[in-house]
Design an enzyme around this catalytic site. Structure first.
Site, PDB file in Angstrom:
ATOM      1  N   ASN A   1       0.861  -1.185   0.000  1.00 16.26           N
ATOM      2  CA  ASN A   1       0.000   0.000   0.000  1.00 16.26           C
ATOM      3  C   ASN A   1       0.899   1.237   0.000  1.00 16.26           C
ATOM      4  O   ASN A   1       1.483   1.583   1.029  1.00 16.26           O
ATOM      5  CB  ASN A   1      -0.901  -0.031   1.247  1.00 16.26           C
ATOM      6  CG  ASN A   1      -1.751   1.222   1.380  1.00 16.26           C
ATOM      7  OD1 ASN A   1      -1.788   2.058   0.477  1.00 16.26           O
ATOM      8  ND2 ASN A   1      -2.428   1.354   2.510  1.00 16.26           N
TER       9      ASN A   1
ATOM     10  N   GLU B   1      -6.813   4.784   7.833  1.00 19.77           N
ATOM     11  CA  GLU B   1      -6.580   6.170   7.429  1.00 19.77           C
ATOM     12  C   GLU B   1      -7.791   6.754   6.695  1.00 19.77           C
ATOM     13  O   GLU B   1      -7.945   7.967   6.607  1.00 19.77           O
ATOM     14  CB  GLU B   1      -5.294   6.257   6.578  1.00 19.77           C
ATOM     15  CG  GLU B   1      -4.065   6.076   7.466  1.00 19.77           C
ATOM     16  CD  GLU B   1      -2.841   5.509   6.784  1.00 19.77           C
ATOM     17  OE1 GLU B   1      -2.785   5.478   5.543  1.00 19.77           O
ATOM     18  OE2 GLU B   1      -1.928   5.067   7.508  1.00 19.77           O
TER      19      GLU B   1
ATOM     20  N   GLU C   1      -5.180  -4.872  10.585  1.00 18.96           N
ATOM     21  CA  GLU C   1      -4.196  -3.813  10.775  1.00 18.96           C
ATOM     22  C   GLU C   1      -4.501  -3.065  12.068  1.00 18.96           C
ATOM     23  O   GLU C   1      -5.336  -2.137  12.069  1.00 18.96           O
ATOM     24  CB  GLU C   1      -4.243  -2.821   9.604  1.00 18.96           C
ATOM     25  CG  GLU C   1      -3.898  -3.439   8.272  1.00 18.96           C
ATOM     26  CD  GLU C   1      -3.299  -2.399   7.317  1.00 18.96           C
ATOM     27  OE1 GLU C   1      -2.235  -2.673   6.770  1.00 18.96           O
ATOM     28  OE2 GLU C   1      -3.878  -1.321   7.162  1.00 18.96           O
TER      29      GLU C   1
ATOM     30  N   GLY D   1       2.742   2.341  10.912  1.00 18.24           N
ATOM     31  CA  GLY D   1       3.734   3.404  10.819  1.00 18.24           C
ATOM     32  C   GLY D   1       4.448   3.727  12.116  1.00 18.24           C
ATOM     33  O   GLY D   1       5.095   4.772  12.221  1.00 18.24           O
TER      34      GLY D   1
END
Ligand code: 13P
Length: 252
Positions: free
Chosen positions: A12, A101, A169, A175
């Protein structure tokens, strides 16, 4: 319940990449064609602006492409949006829906994620439906129940086996360099497979359940070796062919 779906490693790229980055796509294609991902299927999800050019590079190679979001409608007055049909037309076979996100950054609800997944199915794309708890939810002991309600709300009832991939996730692992323990990943993936099994009438052994969140070359083998993990959804480390192929290379 036994399961052995073909592993999937998806990159991604998020909002990263300009034409210059297409060199990474070429390198990934060459490495995968040369057996660098073994039995695994490799998918790159670049920004939509690069899809058509990436499709030309991937043509004739085993590498396939995906989008990162799709609107629920095939076309219409939706400025700035992109439909599943457009992604398909540009060369995509997959689309990520319900990434955190998007859920948090764009206020996407379970219901809208479910409609996006159904739109993907309508257009002939495979939906990679993302689920995952926040740090506060895990610390409160609610990780399983949160993911359970995301699955119940975000996975369309009519999806076929071939058109569905689930990506677990944890929001706090994206991150950050943090990952859950292998035991926590195994527990969650087993839970997800059980829930999908109820929905797909005992066929969840064929569904791929990916882990995503700080997958790097250094932890890929451990994470992807966990029971019920059928591959990875990779963010930052998918931006360079070298790191991405080091991860996909676990399946060689
Ligand atoms: P990172 O691999 O950069 O943590 O991102 C994971 C992710 O969000 C993939 O969809």
């Amino acid at each position: 319940m036994t399961h052995n779906p073909r592993p999937l490693v998806a990159g991604n790229w998020k909002m990263h990449g300009v034409r210059e980055s297409l060199g990474e796509v070429s390198e990934i294609c060459a490495a995968v064609a040369g057996g660098g991902a073994g039995e695994a299927e490799v998918v790159i999800c670049p920004p939509a602006t690069l899809l058509m050019a990436a499709a030309q590079i991937c043509a004739g190679t085993p590498v396939t492409l995906g989008g990162q979001y799709c609107h629920t409608q095939p076309s219409g007055p939706f400025t700035g949006d992109i439909s599943a049909e457009m992604l398909k037309d540009a060369g995509a076979s997959y689309v990520i829906v319900g990434h955190s996100e998007r859920r948090f950054g764009h206020n996407e609800s379970n219901a809208s994620v479910r409609e996006e997944a159904a739109a993907a199915f309508r257009a002939g794309l495979t939906a990679i439906v993302c689920v995952g708890e926040t740090r506060a939810e895990r610390e409160a002991g609610h990780a399983l129940s949160v993911v359970g309600s995301q699955l119940a709300g975000s996975v369309p009832k009519a999806l076929s086996l071939e058109s569905l991939v689930i990506a677990y996730e944890p929001v706090w692992a994206i991150g950050t360099g943090l990952t859950p323990t292998p035991q926590d990943i195994a527990e969650m993936h087993r839970f997800i497979r059980g829930r999908i099994n109820e929905q797909l009438l005992g066929q969840a052994d064929k569904i791929r359940i990916l882990y995503g969140g700080s997958v790097k070359p250094g932890n890929a083998e451990e994470v992807m070796g966990v029971e019920d993990v059928d591959g990875a959804l990779v963010g930052g480390a998918s931006l360079t062919a070298k790191d991405f192929m080091a991860i996909a290379g676990v399946y060689r």
